[in-house]
Motif scaffolding. Sequence first.
Motif, short mmCIF file in Angstrom:
data_model
loop_
_atom_site.label_atom_id
_atom_site.label_comp_id
_atom_site.label_asym_id
_atom_site.label_seq_id
_atom_site.Cartn_x
_atom_site.Cartn_y
_atom_site.Cartn_z
N VAL A 71 0.85 -1.19 0.00
CA VAL A 71 0.00 0.00 0.00
C VAL A 71 0.88 1.23 0.00
O VAL A 71 1.78 1.37 0.84
CB VAL A 71 -0.90 0.03 1.26
CG1 VAL A 71 -1.85 1.20 1.19
CG2 VAL A 71 -1.64 -1.26 1.39
N GLY A 97 1.00 5.54 -0.10
CA GLY A 97 0.32 6.83 -0.05
C GLY A 97 1.06 7.73 -1.03
O GLY A 97 1.03 7.53 -2.25
N ALA A 98 1.80 8.72 -0.48
CA ALA A 98 2.57 9.62 -1.34
C ALA A 98 4.02 9.15 -1.51
O ALA A 98 4.84 9.86 -2.09
CB ALA A 98 2.52 11.04 -0.79
N SER A 116 6.46 9.01 0.68
CA SER A 116 7.46 9.89 1.30
C SER A 116 8.15 9.24 2.49
O SER A 116 8.92 9.90 3.20
CB SER A 116 6.83 11.23 1.71
OG SER A 116 5.74 11.03 2.56
N ASN A 117 7.90 7.95 2.69
CA ASN A 117 8.63 7.25 3.75
C ASN A 117 9.00 5.83 3.30
O ASN A 117 9.00 4.91 4.10
CB ASN A 117 7.78 7.21 5.04
CG ASN A 117 8.66 7.19 6.28
OD1 ASN A 117 9.83 7.57 6.23
ND2 ASN A 117 8.11 6.73 7.38
N PRO A 137 5.23 15.84 4.66
CA PRO A 137 4.74 15.29 3.39
C PRO A 137 3.88 14.05 3.62
O PRO A 137 3.92 13.45 4.70
CB PRO A 137 6.03 14.91 2.65
CG PRO A 137 7.12 15.64 3.33
CD PRO A 137 6.69 15.78 4.76
N THR A 150 0.24 11.42 2.97
CA THR A 150 -1.22 11.38 2.93
C THR A 150 -1.81 11.21 4.34
O THR A 150 -1.13 10.78 5.27
CB THR A 150 -1.68 10.17 2.09
OG1 THR A 150 -1.08 8.99 2.65
CG2 THR A 150 -1.29 10.31 0.63
N GLY A 183 4.88 12.90 13.66
CA GLY A 183 5.07 13.90 14.72
C GLY A 183 6.07 14.94 14.30
O GLY A 183 6.94 14.68 13.46
N ILE A 228 -5.79 1.59 5.56
CA ILE A 228 -6.56 2.67 6.18
C ILE A 228 -7.28 3.44 5.08
O ILE A 228 -6.66 3.90 4.11
CB ILE A 228 -5.64 3.56 7.02
CG1 ILE A 228 -5.05 2.74 8.18
CG2 ILE A 228 -6.38 4.80 7.55
CD1 ILE A 228 -3.90 3.36 8.90
N ARG A 253 11.05 24.22 8.72
CA ARG A 253 11.23 22.97 7.98
C ARG A 253 11.96 23.20 6.66
O ARG A 253 12.85 22.45 6.29
CB ARG A 253 9.87 22.30 7.73
CG ARG A 253 9.15 21.88 8.99
CD ARG A 253 7.86 21.16 8.64
NE ARG A 253 8.18 19.91 7.99
CZ ARG A 253 8.22 18.74 8.61
NH1 ARG A 253 7.90 18.65 9.88
NH2 ARG A 253 8.56 17.66 7.97
P1 FAD Z 1 4.14 6.18 2.22
O1 FAD Z 1 5.56 6.59 2.22
O2 FAD Z 1 3.46 6.01 0.91
O3 FAD Z 1 3.94 4.91 3.11
C1 FAD Z 1 4.54 4.85 4.40
C2 FAD Z 1 4.08 3.57 5.11
O4 FAD Z 1 2.69 3.67 5.39
C3 FAD Z 1 4.23 2.31 4.26
O5 FAD Z 1 4.51 1.22 5.11
C4 FAD Z 1 2.85 2.13 3.64
O6 FAD Z 1 2.55 0.78 3.31
C5 FAD Z 1 1.97 2.62 4.75
N1 FAD Z 1 0.71 3.22 4.27
C6 FAD Z 1 0.57 4.32 3.49
N2 FAD Z 1 -0.73 4.60 3.30
C7 FAD Z 1 -1.42 3.65 3.97
C8 FAD Z 1 -2.80 3.40 4.16
N3 FAD Z 1 -3.76 4.16 3.62
N4 FAD Z 1 -3.16 2.33 4.92
C9 FAD Z 1 -2.23 1.53 5.49
N5 FAD Z 1 -0.90 1.72 5.34
C10 FAD Z 1 -0.51 2.78 4.59
N6 FAD Z 1 7.42 12.09 9.24
C11 FAD Z 1 7.12 12.53 10.50
O7 FAD Z 1 6.52 11.81 11.30
N7 FAD Z 1 7.50 13.78 10.89
C12 FAD Z 1 8.15 14.63 10.10
O8 FAD Z 1 8.46 15.75 10.50
C13 FAD Z 1 8.47 14.20 8.78
N8 FAD Z 1 9.15 15.01 7.92
C14 FAD Z 1 9.40 14.61 6.65
C15 FAD Z 1 10.05 15.49 5.79
C16 FAD Z 1 10.32 15.13 4.47
C17 FAD Z 1 11.00 16.11 3.55
C18 FAD Z 1 9.90 13.85 4.00
C19 FAD Z 1 10.14 13.47 2.57
C20 FAD Z 1 9.28 12.95 4.87
C21 FAD Z 1 9.03 13.32 6.21
N9 FAD Z 1 8.40 12.45 7.12
C22 FAD Z 1 8.07 12.90 8.38
C23 FAD Z 1 8.01 11.09 6.72
C24 FAD Z 1 6.63 11.05 5.98
O9 FAD Z 1 6.20 12.34 5.70
C25 FAD Z 1 5.58 10.35 6.83
O10 FAD Z 1 5.99 9.05 7.19
C26 FAD Z 1 4.24 10.25 6.11
O11 FAD Z 1 3.22 9.86 7.01
C27 FAD Z 1 4.28 9.27 4.95
O12 FAD Z 1 3.08 9.40 4.21
P2 FAD Z 1 2.95 8.76 2.77
O13 FAD Z 1 1.55 8.93 2.34
O14 FAD Z 1 3.98 9.34 1.87
O15 FAD Z 1 3.26 7.24 3.08
#
Ligand code: FAD
Length: 338
Positions: free
Chosen positions: A50, A52-53, A55-56, A116, A118, A128, A178, A223
């Motif tokens: 799964v 989202g964007a 970013s992790n 960054p 979803t 956090g 989710i 940031r």
């Molecule tokens: P993805 O990278 O797409 O997925 C991350 C994980 O979540 C994966 O395991 C995926 O399978 C799971 N997942 C995604 N969507 C779902 C769903 N709908 N249901 C179940 N599982 C799902 N994080 C912080 O906590 N604090 C910060 O300050 C922070 N700063 C950042 C700064 C930068 C420049 C970047 C690039 C990242 C930062 N992050 C930070 C990390 C990131 O923003 C978070 O982890 C964010 O929640 C990831 O969202 P995503 O939609 O990109 O998830």
Amino acid sequence: MELNIQSNISLKPFNTFGIEEKTNYLIEVNDNETLTEIFKQGLFTKNFFVLGAGSNVLFTKPFDGYIIRMTSKGIQSKVESDDVYVTAKAGEIWNDFVWHCIRNNYAGIENMALIPGTVGASPVQNIGAYGTELMYVFHSCEAFDTQLGTFKIFKKEDCDFSYRDSIFKTAHKGRFIITEVTYKLSLTPQINTSYGAIEAELLKENITTPSIADIATIVSKIRVEKLPDPSTVGNAGSFFKNPVIDADTFERLLGLYPTIPHYPMPGQQTKLAAGWLIEQCGWKGKDYGQAGVWKNQALVLINRQHASGQEIYDLSVQIINDVQDKFGITLEREVNLL
Ligand code: FAD
Ligand code: EPU
């Protein structure tokens, strides 16, 4: 219902590291019916992930299976006296959601502006920043059970939230998708300036009674100064978690490094700044082939231009080894490896 299954797709636009890897199949999920259909067609018994964007995540090889990309949109709110319950679909962009709340004077997530990703991913690692964590405003979420094909509601107490952790990363890893999250926000802001850098900016800008919009603007400014913008320099934020250590280990380190940055945690534990540990090992601003360590924040690994996921992974191994040798601390990755 017919599924739109795209095949042989580049993942580069779908991960903030900008890693060029391909997936065999990609399905975009705009609604709950699509998830039920994917289940009916038996695709959740195959390899899937799964997204989202992105970013992790760090893709280190081609993805052999189905990428399920959450793109559903929609926000609803319900006011109950001073509280407001705001429900957002998984594919909403977190920072857009934060500003939607600020425009409506819904307080509680302004310190997490510009993270960054979803809404759907926000509970997964209990995001956090700047003095707060998602768990303080999380009310519940709806999730699809990929094993049973049913929808389930998780309340806050079901989620086992802690620093950068939840049940979605541990016992239920990979099982639930989710679909929407409900946050309990407030119509009466409680301004949180506990993070030193926010206080310093407020002073600099001469703001004495900040609004929630001021807080979000200041946090966003801090940031941008510290973290690279993924649209120009590929990265996934902090690559490692800040280590949380016991009292004896902390005493030992404090004796050796009296200026070590540290933060008290519940249960006699102490959180260290991984960025400091990595900087002390000489990695800050260093290149490693096409990968590297960000010049303003050593906790952030970067794709300088054409790095492979494997190269970034190899750099992370070097850093873990160096921090282990110098401090006897094992860094854990925050980023999800694929
Ligand atoms: P993805 O990278 O797409 O997925 C991350 C994980 O979540 C994966 O395991 C995926 O399978 C799971 N997942 C995604 N969507 C779902 C769903 N709908 N249901 C179940 N599982 C799902 N994080 C912080 O906590 N604090 C910060 O300050 C922070 N700063 C950042 C700064 C930068 C420049 C970047 C690039 C990242 C930062 N992050 C930070 C990390 C990131 O923003 C978070 O982890 C964010 O929640 C990831 O969202 P995503 O939609 O990109 O998830
Ligand atoms: N530090 C250094 N050198 C560095 C970086 C940091 O010495 O290169 C030390 C400094 O002492 C600084 C302290 O570390 O005061 C803390 O640094 P910072 O305020 O930048 O926060 P962080 O602990 O490095 C954490 C989160 C970030 C979050 C910020 C702000 C983790 C793993 N990271 O970083 O989250 O934005 O606090 O709250 O907890 C992320 O998870 O992706 C992320 C970016």
